[in-house]
Design a protein around this motif. Structure first.
Motif, short mmCIF file in Angstrom:
data_model
loop_
_atom_site.label_atom_id
_atom_site.label_comp_id
_atom_site.label_asym_id
_atom_site.label_seq_id
_atom_site.Cartn_x
_atom_site.Cartn_y
_atom_site.Cartn_z
N LYS A 196 29.94 39.64 106.89
CA LYS A 196 28.55 40.01 106.40
C LYS A 196 28.02 40.38 107.77
O LYS A 196 27.91 39.88 108.98
CB LYS A 196 27.85 38.86 105.97
N HIS A 197 27.04 41.37 107.51
CA HIS A 197 26.09 42.02 108.55
C HIS A 197 25.12 41.04 108.91
O HIS A 197 24.64 40.40 108.05
CB HIS A 197 25.52 43.21 108.09
N PRO A 198 25.00 40.62 110.18
CA PRO A 198 23.80 39.63 110.44
C PRO A 198 22.61 39.72 110.00
O PRO A 198 21.66 38.88 109.86
CB PRO A 198 24.29 39.53 112.06
N ASP A 199 22.28 40.94 109.85
CA ASP A 199 20.65 41.41 109.42
C ASP A 199 20.67 42.22 108.25
O ASP A 199 19.44 42.73 107.90
CB ASP A 199 20.19 42.23 110.69
N ALA A 200 21.82 42.37 107.43
CA ALA A 200 21.75 43.09 106.18
C ALA A 200 22.68 42.17 105.14
O ALA A 200 23.53 42.27 105.33
CB ALA A 200 22.08 44.53 106.25
N ASP A 201 21.98 41.86 103.92
CA ASP A 201 22.56 41.04 103.10
C ASP A 201 23.64 42.05 102.33
O ASP A 201 24.81 41.63 102.00
CB ASP A 201 22.00 40.49 101.93
#
Length: 778
Positions: free
Chosen positions: A55-60
């Motif tokens: 998962k992207h750390p800043d975008a779900d």
């Protein structure tokens, strides 16, 4: 119909055939190309393998993937939800130019570096294969990391849309189109060889019952299978998208793919629809509802109509574990007519069945089994349940000389045989120039030698037929029918030429009117069961009654001169048909004009007979022997042609004239067969001058001229060529006698006449008149 080059290549080797050659060939054989699109993909789009996905750390909604692209491992940020399920994907690396001049560059998405793009099909110019990115599998070939995605033939494919005429249902499949190409390009078809492994040894009869009722019009074959882990391959999804075929689950995709490939009509049912709570056995009831309409029932419920439609609740879903597979064939003409008559709603498969599907049910089921084995865990019950219909194949005798005449160039019998065999015809040699062909069921439009010639022209190529001057190679077709048509046409032209108008009426008439005027009517046993109108309740035995009705209508329109004729059929009491020509003339003999001071004479017997002669030629009149209510007792006569009474001419009876409220009318009706032209031998014409001589005699006034003519025509006088009356005179001084003047034409074939020759003829004539009628010179 949409096909692709790589899909066709599964059945025919097109490796040596360019797209341009394919385009030309399709158009030449009558499969007109509507569009042809070559898919080209930038070589920087390669096959990649996903090594990790987080998962992207800043975008779900974003995932960060580590992907091996062959030249190295790249970090790529992807927003597609299905990337978590993927292993192999298509990756657009840095520098790739996608459709719309969109160039892939190094990017930073929400603070994370991204070195490329994981591609969806639409982003590469491919048809939409579903939501999200493409998840690749080895259905497109062996997956090699770093290999250009466009290097796979089934990806960088050529999509061809064909315009088919209504009779070419045989080409509504990849296999059917490949068959036509095989004949046109002279390339052998690749055989489809697949033997399904019967993992389940339990016979289908242990699990299924098939009941039929009524006269079956459809061939049916049923297979039973259990399924697990159903999915469809990327290639199936991609090709279905290319041909614009819709399917809502993996089973439906496999079924649609098999149908589009083979042309066999395939349906699949969830077995739960057929099993009752009391027993687990699959019970299928097939019922002939009407000619061409076959219903399939399960547990008393309507499930489908063969080749037409299927209920939604009977279709399998992703959770179905046991399915019934149906392959069917029904003659398209029979089905289409029945569907229209019954006003039945149809589904997508009906288009193929109504145009003509593939009757090789085994091929369709075998190909479907091949697909299912590669996309599901499947076990099939051994054997099948079949319904077979005995069908008569159309047979056409093919003559090489006749084919060559029709086509316009010489085509060898061996060439014809090869072409027909490649097109699926069964061919048997009869002799050195003839073949017996059995037309396959998928070519229901082939009926005769002309249809066979059209197939030969398609494959040989119309552009390969040399140009020649127009030559009629048709056989002589003159026969009795054409002779009658020609005779009628000549009579019509002559009738119009002397002032008659053609009347056309029904072959029916009113029985009461016919009986009133003494004409025969149809026997009761042969009477019309369902007359089209109350006043048209029997077959006519004369043309004249209907024509008098036409006279009456014209009088009501204020017409003053009404000359009509009609050629048509009449019937006797036994319904035996003959043809007659009828004439009626009512009112003024000519139009009003300056020459008649606006008061033209009324038609009379002499002028009416003269008009008849202008139409039918020479005829004689003798006392009338016909009896019916239309004939005038004193102004009527039989018409004699070539010594045979063939009709009558008469003034209309005064009482009939009064009943119809029409002016003075004359009628005639003649057997048409007597007017048919006959072969007449030519007669020599004399080159010597002839003379006319008049002879006036006094004879009994009761002697008719036709009796005199009979005596004159019987004289053995070679020099007497013609005789006719020119004057008849009566006077009180002559008492019971009359003066008759006859004109004679005398001519010799051998010499110029001398006075003695003329006197000899006239003396012989006078003696004959004296001996037969007591005539005296006036």
């Amino acid at each position: 119909m949409i096909v692709t080059r790589s899909w066709l290549n599964e059945f025919i080797d097109l490796s040596g055939v360019s797209d341009e050659k394919l385009y030309e060939t399709f158009n030449a054989i009558g499969l007109e190309v509507d569009s042809m699109e070559k898919i080209e993909i930038d070589p920087k789009v390669v096959v990649g393998k996903i090594l990790s996905c987080e998962k992207h750390p800043d975008a779900d909604k974003l995932n960060v993937c580590k992907i091996d692209v062959g030249s190295g491992i790249r970090q790529i940020v992807c927003g597609a939800a299905n990337v978590v399920d993927a292993e192999y994907v298509a990756v657009a690396t840095i520098g790739t130019v996608l459709p719309g001049d969109f160039e892939i560059k190094h990017a930073k998405l929400r603070g994370v570096e991204s070195e490329g793009m994981v591609c969806a099909s639409s982003e590469l110019g491919l048809p939409e294969t579903g939501k999200g990115i493409m998840i690749l599998d080895e259905s497109i070939g062996e997956l090699e990391i770093g290999k250009p995605f466009g290097a796979y033939p089934c990806i960088a494919d050529t999509i061809i849309e064909l315009e088919l005429t209504a009779n070419r249902g045989d080409c509504l499949s990849i296999y059917g189109v490949a068959r036509d190409l095989s004949a046109a390009l002279n390339i052998e078809m690749k055989p489809f060889e697949y033997k399904q492994e019967e993992r389940m040894k339990l016979g289908i009869a242990r699990k299924m019952d098939l009941h039929t009722s009524g006269e079956m019009d459809a061939d049916l074959r049923y297979k039973l299978a259990t399924l697990q882990h159903v999915h469809s391959s990327f290639l199936i999804k991609l090709r279905l998208a290319m041909v614009k075929a819709e399917a809502d689950n993996p089973l439906a995709e496999i079924l649609a793919y098999a149908t589009h490939t083979t042309g066999v009509i395939l349906r699949m049912y969830d077995c739960a629809s057929f099993c009752s709570p009391e027993e687990e056995k699959v019970v299928v009831s097939v019922e002939a509802h009407a000619e061409g309409i076959i219903h399939v029932h399960a547990n008393g419920k309507h499930i489908s109509i063969v080749g037409v439609s299927q209920s939604e609740e009977s279709k399998p879903t992703v959770n179905s574990r046991e399915v019934l597979i149906e392959a069917s064939y029904i003659h398209p003409d029979l089905l289409a007519e029945a569907v229209v008559n019954e006003k039945i709603e149809t589904d997508d498969l009906y288009y193929k069945t109504s145009r003509g599907s593939n009757s090789d049910l085994g091929f369709g089921l075998g190909y479907l089994a091949y697909l299912m084995e590669h996309n599901t865990e499947v076990e099939c019950y051994e054997g099948s349940m079949d319904v077979e219909v005995e069908r008569e194949h159309e047979k056409v005798l093919v003559d090489a000389d006749e084919i060559s005449d029709i086509v316009g160039m010489e085509i060898e019998l061996s060439k014809i045989a090869v072409v027909l065999q490649k097109l699926g015809f069964d061919v048997t040699a009869m002799n050195d120039h003839q073949l017996a062909t059995k037309v396959p069921l998928f070519r229901h439009d082939i009926k005769n030698i002309q249809d066979i010639a059209e197939e030969i022209v398609r494959i040989v190529g119309i552009n390969n037929i040399p140009s020649k001057p127009l030559v009629f190679s048709e056989k002589k077709r003159l026969n009795e029918t054409s002779s009658r048509y020609s005779a009628k046409k000549d009579l019509r032209n002559r009738a119009v030429g002397v002032g008659f108008y053609e009347n056309i009426s029904y072959v029916f008439s009113e029985k009461e009117v016919l009986e009133r005027y003494g004409f025969e009517t149809t026997d009761e046993a042969l009477a019309l069961a369902n007359p089209i109108a109350e006043e048209l309740n029997t077959l006519r035995s004369t043309l004249l009654v209907n024509m008098l009705q036409a006279i009456k209508r014209n009088v009501s329109y204020s017409k003053k001169s009404i000359p009509l004729f009609e050629i048509g059929a009449v019937f006797d009491a036994e319904r035996t048909q003959t043809e007659k020509i009828g004439f009626v003339f009512a009112g003024q003999a000519e139009r009003e004009s300056v020459t008649n001071a606006g008061k033209p004479p009324v038609i009379d017997f002499a002028s009416f007979v003269g008009k008849l002669g202008g139409v039918i030629g020479h005829f004689d009149l003798v006392p009338c022997t016909f009896e019916n209510g239309l004939i005038h007792p004193y102004q009527s006569a039989d018409i004699v042609i070539d010594g045979k009474v063939c009709g009558f001419v008469s003034k209309l009876h005064p009482s009939v004239q009064e009943h119809y409220d029409i002016p003075v009318t004359f009628i005639a009706e003649i057997d048409f067969d007597v007017l048919m032209p006959k072969h007449i031998n030519a007669k020599p014409i004399s080159k010597f001058q002839g003379v006319y001589k008049d002879l006036s005699v006094v004879i009994d006034k009761n002697i008719r001229y036709y009796e005199v003519a009979k005596v004159l025509n019987g004289l053995d006088l070679p020099l007497l060529k013609e005789s006719y009356p020119v004057d008849i005179y009566t006077d009180e001084k002559l008492g019971e006698n009359k003066s008759l003047t006859i004109r004679f034409f005398i001519q010799s074939m051998e010499k110029t006449l001398e006075e003695s020759d003329i006197e000899h003829v006239m003396d012989a004539i006078m003696r004959a008149l004296q001996e037969n009628f007591g005539a005296e010179l006036r």
